[in-house]
Design a protein around this motif. Structure first.
Motif, PDB file in Angstrom:
ATOM      1  N   PHE A   3      30.332   8.321  74.680  1.00  0.00           N
ATOM      2  CA  PHE A   3      31.546   8.769  74.012  1.00  0.00           C
ATOM      3  C   PHE A   3      31.143   9.862  73.040  1.00  0.00           C
ATOM      4  O   PHE A   3      30.418   9.608  72.065  1.00  0.00           O
ATOM      5  CB  PHE A   3      32.203   7.627  73.237  1.00  0.00           C
ATOM      6  N   LEU A   4      31.591  11.068  73.285  1.00  0.00           N
ATOM      7  CA  LEU A   4      31.338  12.187  72.385  1.00  0.00           C
ATOM      8  C   LEU A   4      32.694  12.802  72.046  1.00  0.00           C
ATOM      9  O   LEU A   4      33.381  13.329  72.917  1.00  0.00           O
ATOM     10  CB  LEU A   4      30.437  13.237  73.045  1.00  0.00           C
ATOM     11  N   GLY A   5      33.075  12.724  70.785  1.00  0.00           N
ATOM     12  CA  GLY A   5      34.361  13.284  70.406  1.00  0.00           C
ATOM     13  C   GLY A   5      34.815  12.790  69.052  1.00  0.00           C
ATOM     14  O   GLY A   5      34.017  12.354  68.215  1.00  0.00           O
ATOM     15  N   ILE A   6      36.117  12.849  68.848  1.00  0.00           N
ATOM     16  CA  ILE A   6      36.728  12.498  67.568  1.00  0.00           C
ATOM     17  C   ILE A   6      37.753  11.400  67.799  1.00  0.00           C
ATOM     18  O   ILE A   6      38.623  11.510  68.670  1.00  0.00           O
ATOM     19  CB  ILE A   6      37.395  13.723  66.919  1.00  0.00           C
ATOM     20  N   PHE A   7      37.634  10.329  67.027  1.00  0.00           N
ATOM     21  CA  PHE A   7      38.608   9.241  67.024  1.00  0.00           C
ATOM     22  C   PHE A   7      39.350   9.315  65.687  1.00  0.00           C
ATOM     23  O   PHE A   7      38.748   9.108  64.628  1.00  0.00           O
ATOM     24  CB  PHE A   7      37.921   7.889  67.157  1.00  0.00           C
ATOM     25  N   THR A   8      40.634   9.642  65.714  1.00  0.00           N
ATOM     26  CA  THR A   8      41.374   9.834  64.468  1.00  0.00           C
ATOM     27  C   THR A   8      42.043   8.564  63.967  1.00  0.00           C
ATOM     28  O   THR A   8      42.462   8.505  62.820  1.00  0.00           O
ATOM     29  CB  THR A   8      42.448  10.919  64.656  1.00  0.00           C
ATOM     30  N   GLY A   9      42.180   7.550  64.815  1.00  0.00           N
ATOM     31  CA  GLY A   9      42.851   6.321  64.411  1.00  0.00           C
ATOM     32  C   GLY A   9      41.971   5.105  64.560  1.00  0.00           C
ATOM     33  O   GLY A   9      40.740   5.191  64.582  1.00  0.00           O
TER      34      GLY A   9
END
Length: 392
Positions: free
Chosen positions: A247-253
């Motif tokens: 998992f490479l990315g942005i989790f905003t919640g």
């Protein structure tokens, strides 16, 4: 339109016409005319002006009625078109969902591609389509063994030399084991396609569908790989990850992997901005959180089991963090991890044998979290509190 509108407009036009006629007529009569013929011509001009006002007012009102009628017709046609488009979307959506329930794998694949095409054309339907894809992946599934899956591509039978031996063979009732393996392999291909569609549109840029919520609780995910992803809320509670994943990315919640099992290697990268839970997670292979920023208010690895090396290189723990009852069978690499000021409050807990150093360092944190940072240091080489155990 009110039934009084036309009578009122007609009365207003007549009153205006009468007022102009009377005013101009009186003005003409007050003039000193030496020629009676000129007076008569002037009076005729007054009548023409009044008539022009009456005709002009009536014409303007007629134009207004025509424009209003045209607008009403256009609005009605727009409503008809919107209803037709809504029915078309509903029919496409219903047909695609029905295809997902078909017994034949090619038909299910067609349903997946139909949903993807619908999502590309209708942005307001994207969350619903993502929900359907996630629901399909949450359906119970047992992947075939790799060796059995390869053998399912062909059925090997003994050589039958004569008709007598062939006559003694009876076809077994029900589905043969080989056919069952073929179905499982085809279902695996369908699920991989669903994963690919889901991942392709959760990426930033390109064909991104924006920040969406995903719910893959209890799903069986195979080679699930997300690079440069963008998630809002994401839950993988009790999910099983088979094959190398990242998992490479942005989790905003809010993010939860509580109770999930990672059979093989796992890699995480990017930023977790919301509450993040890895409670009771089992990592069967090496896991790396290199460069991850846990920027949410709470990050929990309580009860997590690490059966192989766990690398937390340059990982940032910004908020309250819990590692209580976590178990490490392999190497626990926390030496280069960073701990923010909010993470050293009494509510935080760290892996056995590790504690927060007393020396603060000023450094720019990722995702705008600048300030004082601390290191995790080893206090002892004590054994983990319990051995990691895999969960089915």
């Amino acid at each position: 339109m009110s039934p009084w509108t036309m009578p009122l407009v007609s009365a207003a036009v007549l009153l205006l016409t009468g007022a102009v006629l009377v005013a101009l007529w009186l003005w003409v009569n007050r003039q000193s005319w030496t020629d009676q013929e000129k007076r008569t011509l002037a009076q005729l001009e007054v009548v023409k002006v009044a008539s022009g006002i009456a005709l002009g007012g009536g014409g303007l009102f007629t134009l207004y009625l025509a424009a209003r009628r045209q607008r009403t017709q256009e609005e009605a046609q727009a409503d008809i078109n919107a209803d037709a488009e809504a029915r078309r979307i509903t029919e496409l959506y219903t047909k695609a969902v029905q295809q997902l329930g078909d017994d034949k794998a090619p038909v299910r694949l067609g349903g997946l591609y139909a949903l993807e095409r619908l999502g590309q054309q209708q942005p307001d339907q994207r969350q619903t389509i993502v929900n359907v894809l996630c629901a399909y992946l949450r359906m119970p599934y047992t992947p075939p063994p790799e060796r059995a899956a390869r053998s399912a591509k062909g059925v090997h039978r003994p050589l039958l030399r004569n008709s007598g031996r062939r006559a003694g063979i009876r076809r077994p009732e029900g589905q043969s084991p080989a056919a069952g393996l073929v179905d499982a392999q085809q279902e695996r291909d369908v699920r991989l396609t669903a994963q690919r569609i889901l991942v392709a549109h959760l990426k930033r840029g390109g064909e991104s569908w924006g920040e969406l919520d995903i719910n893959l609780d209890g799903a069986v995910l195979i080679d699930f790989r997300v690079s440069d992803g963008l998630f809002r809320a994401a839950t993988f509670r009790g999910a099983t990850f088979i094959g190398d994943m990242y998992f490479l990315g942005i989790f905003t919640g809010f993010v939860s992997f509580a109770g999930a099992s990672f059979v093989d290697e796992a890699n995480f990268g990017g930023t977790f901005r919301g509450v993040t839970r890895f409670s009771e997670v089992f990592f069967g292979g090496e896991v790396a959180f290199s460069g991850v920023s846990f920027a949410g208010y709470v990050t929990s690895f309580a009860g997590a089991s690490f059966a192989a090396d766990a690398i937390f290189g340059e990982t940032e723990f910004v908020g309250r963090t819990h590692f209580r009852d976590s178990a490490f069978s392999g190497r626990a690499g926390f030496a280069s991890a960073w701990v923010g000021e909010s993470a050293i409050e009494p509510g935080s807990s760290w892996p056995a044998g590790w504690t927060v150093s007393g020396e603060a360092t000023s450094r720019p944190g990722r995702d705008g979290h600048d300030g004082q940072w601390f290191r995790l240091v080893r206090t002892s080489s004590a054994a983990p509190p319990r051995p990691p155990t895999a969960r089915s």
